[in-house]
Scaffold this active site. Structure first.
Site, PDB file in Angstrom:
ATOM      1  N   HIS A  23      -0.437  -1.914  21.252  1.00 25.51           N
ATOM      2  CA  HIS A  23      -0.540  -0.489  20.924  1.00 25.51           C
ATOM      3  C   HIS A  23      -0.535   0.362  22.176  1.00 25.51           C
ATOM      4  CE1 HIS A  23      -2.302   3.120  18.820  1.00 25.51           C
ATOM      5  NE2 HIS A  23      -2.765   3.320  20.047  1.00 25.51           N
ATOM      6  N   GLU A  24      -1.394   0.018  23.130  1.00 25.11           N
ATOM      7  CA  GLU A  24      -1.508   0.848  24.326  1.00 25.11           C
ATOM      8  C   GLU A  24      -0.253   0.771  25.195  1.00 25.11           C
ATOM      9  OE1 GLU A  24      -3.654   3.063  24.640  1.00 25.11           O
ATOM     10  OE2 GLU A  24      -5.013   2.447  23.063  1.00 25.11           O
ATOM     11  N   ASP A  52      -9.563  16.012  18.130  1.00 27.03           N
ATOM     12  CA  ASP A  52      -8.684  14.866  18.387  1.00 27.03           C
ATOM     13  C   ASP A  52      -7.224  15.306  18.492  1.00 27.03           C
ATOM     14  OD1 ASP A  52      -7.841  12.215  18.719  1.00 27.03           O
ATOM     15  OD2 ASP A  52      -7.725  11.853  16.569  1.00 27.03           O
ATOM     16  N   TYR A  55       1.472  15.024  22.632  1.00 28.04           N
ATOM     17  CA  TYR A  55       0.260  14.402  22.087  1.00 28.04           C
ATOM     18  C   TYR A  55      -0.611  15.452  21.400  1.00 28.04           C
ATOM     19  CZ  TYR A  55      -3.082  10.561  21.826  1.00 28.04           C
ATOM     20  OH  TYR A  55      -3.917   9.546  21.389  1.00 28.04           O
ATOM     21  N   HIS A 111       2.455   3.019  24.023  1.00 30.11           N
ATOM     22  CA  HIS A 111       2.378   4.406  24.493  1.00 30.11           C
ATOM     23  C   HIS A 111       3.237   4.583  25.747  1.00 30.11           C
ATOM     24  CE1 HIS A 111      -0.407   6.354  21.809  1.00 30.11           C
ATOM     25  NE2 HIS A 111      -1.338   5.432  21.982  1.00 30.11           N
ATOM     26  N   GLU A 145       0.888   8.190  18.055  1.00 31.91           N
ATOM     27  CA  GLU A 145      -0.089   7.167  17.717  1.00 31.91           C
ATOM     28  C   GLU A 145       0.477   6.161  16.711  1.00 31.91           C
ATOM     29  OE1 GLU A 145      -3.094   6.132  18.605  1.00 31.91           O
ATOM     30  OE2 GLU A 145      -2.989   7.519  20.290  1.00 31.91           O
ATOM     31  N   HIS A 165      -5.167  10.648  15.641  1.00 35.05           N
ATOM     32  CA  HIS A 165      -5.555   9.316  15.192  1.00 35.05           C
ATOM     33  C   HIS A 165      -5.830   9.266  13.695  1.00 35.05           C
ATOM     34  CE1 HIS A 165      -6.591   8.897  19.533  1.00 35.05           C
ATOM     35  NE2 HIS A 165      -6.242   7.642  19.331  1.00 35.05           N
TER      36      HIS A 165
END
Length: 357
Positions: free
Chosen positions: A175-176, A272, A190, A179, A199, A277
């Protein structure tokens, strides 16, 4: 047409701020203490990333020479519970596993991510040009997060009360790093729906990396993001569910998973970054529906369509759900024609309430 020449990096965490906010209000100091420290650390790292972007410093620094084309160049560092990055080198490319299981999991996760993108999508590392992959483990004390800071991966060990070691879930690593792929391609803003797409794309490829590593078909997969991260005291199974958004956890301390599955329950919030998210549950659900309708390995057709959109050059940085959905329909038609793939993608977006033009 997207204009991603700046490759503006953002600070992206796997645990959403709203979760840490909830934990920070708990009565138990074993819960609120780590959560508050994590929030402060995240705020600091987020500010540092913004400053780096504003002053025009290089988005990515390479601490190792670029590898031969088609081969990974991994380096895992140990922060030794400090916050100076990258830390002390713990394992380099080709070196034998050591005694630290966290280091070994991070190393393997970097490799799994590299392998999927190379073998299935023809992409040489996250930038497409063999970028070395760096990760730091044992970051800070009781740090309840993992993040991509525009340059590298960073993993906390968790507090043992709510979260466990953040290297235990390979989809978190994927996942990271995804990005980073977005950073070098569509460079989605974002915030709001474009941020939720940012995301969601990371959740999609994180899930695909886990399924690829396990050799699972779409039907066999659990479609959970972060399974294994929650400590035994938590009533829940993961951070998010792509199959059933909103069902990953329901806990007295952690709260209830707030993700919507369709546009009927879209959440409008200023927190957020506009709920990046939270509302990512909607495109996540669409991908799950498309992938399971098609069957087989999800990375082979549904994943290929999503990758085509991310890298195709037509996705604007401020794209909305409708824009992304429309491009997936276009990509399905371009790659597969008027067949099952086009029908599966079109029906998936219809079921989550997102229009395609």
């Amino acid at each position: 047409m997207t204009t991603n020449g700046g490759h503006r990096p953002v600070f992206c965490t796997i645990v959403p701020p709203h979760v840490l906010d909830r934990l920070s209000q708990a009565e138990d100091p074993l819960v609120h203490g780590p959560a508050r420290r994590t929030l402060r650390r995240d705020a600091y790292e987020r500010t540092q990333r913004r400053l780096t972007t504003v002053v025009g410093a290089p988005a990515v620094t390479t601490r190792a020479a670029a590898a031969e084309p088609g081969t990974p160049q991994r380096t895992v560092y140990d922060a030794e519970h400090g916050t100076d990055l990258p830390g002390v080198k713990a394992r380099g490319e080709g070196e034998e596993p050591g005694q630290d299981a966290t280091v070994n999991r991070a190393y393997a996760g970097l490799g799994a991510t590299f392998e999927l993108f190379l073998k299935e999508f023809g992409r040489d590392s996250i930038d497409g040009s063999g970028l070395p992959l760096d990760a730091t483990v044992h970051y800070d004390r009781d740090y309840n997060n993992a993040f991509w800071n525009g340059e590298q991966m960073v993993f906390g060990d968790g507090d043992g009360e709510i979260f466990l070691d953040f290297t235990v879930a390979v989809d978190v690593i994927g996942h990271e790093l995804a990005h980073g792929v977005t950073q070098y391609t569509a460079n989605l803003d974002y915030f709001g729906q474009s941020g939720a797409l940012n995301e969601s794309v990371s959740d999609v490829f994180g899930a695909l990396i886990k399924q690829y590593t396990l050799g699972q078909t779409a039907e066999e997969a659990d479609w959970l993001i972060g399974a294994g991260l929650l400590a035994p005291r938590v009533t829940g199974v993961a951070l998010r569910s792509m199959k059933e958004p909103g069902t990953a956890y329901d806990d007295d301390v952690l709260g209830k998973d707030p993700q919507p599955a369709t546009m009927d329950d879209y959440v409008r919030t200023g927190r957020d970054n506009g709920g990046v998210h939270i509302n990512s549950g909607i495109p996540n659900h669409a991908f799950h529906l498309a992938a399971t309708t098609l069957g087989g390995h999800a990375w082979e057709r549904a994943g290929q369509i999503w990758y085509d959109v991310l890298t195709g050059g037509e996705l604007d940085q401020d794209a909305q759900f409708t824009d992304f959905a429309t491009l997936t329909v276009k990509a399905a038609r371009a790659r597969y024609g008027e067949g099952a793939e086009l029908n599966a993608v079109t029906k998936a977006w219809e079921r989550v309430g997102v229009r395609t033009l």
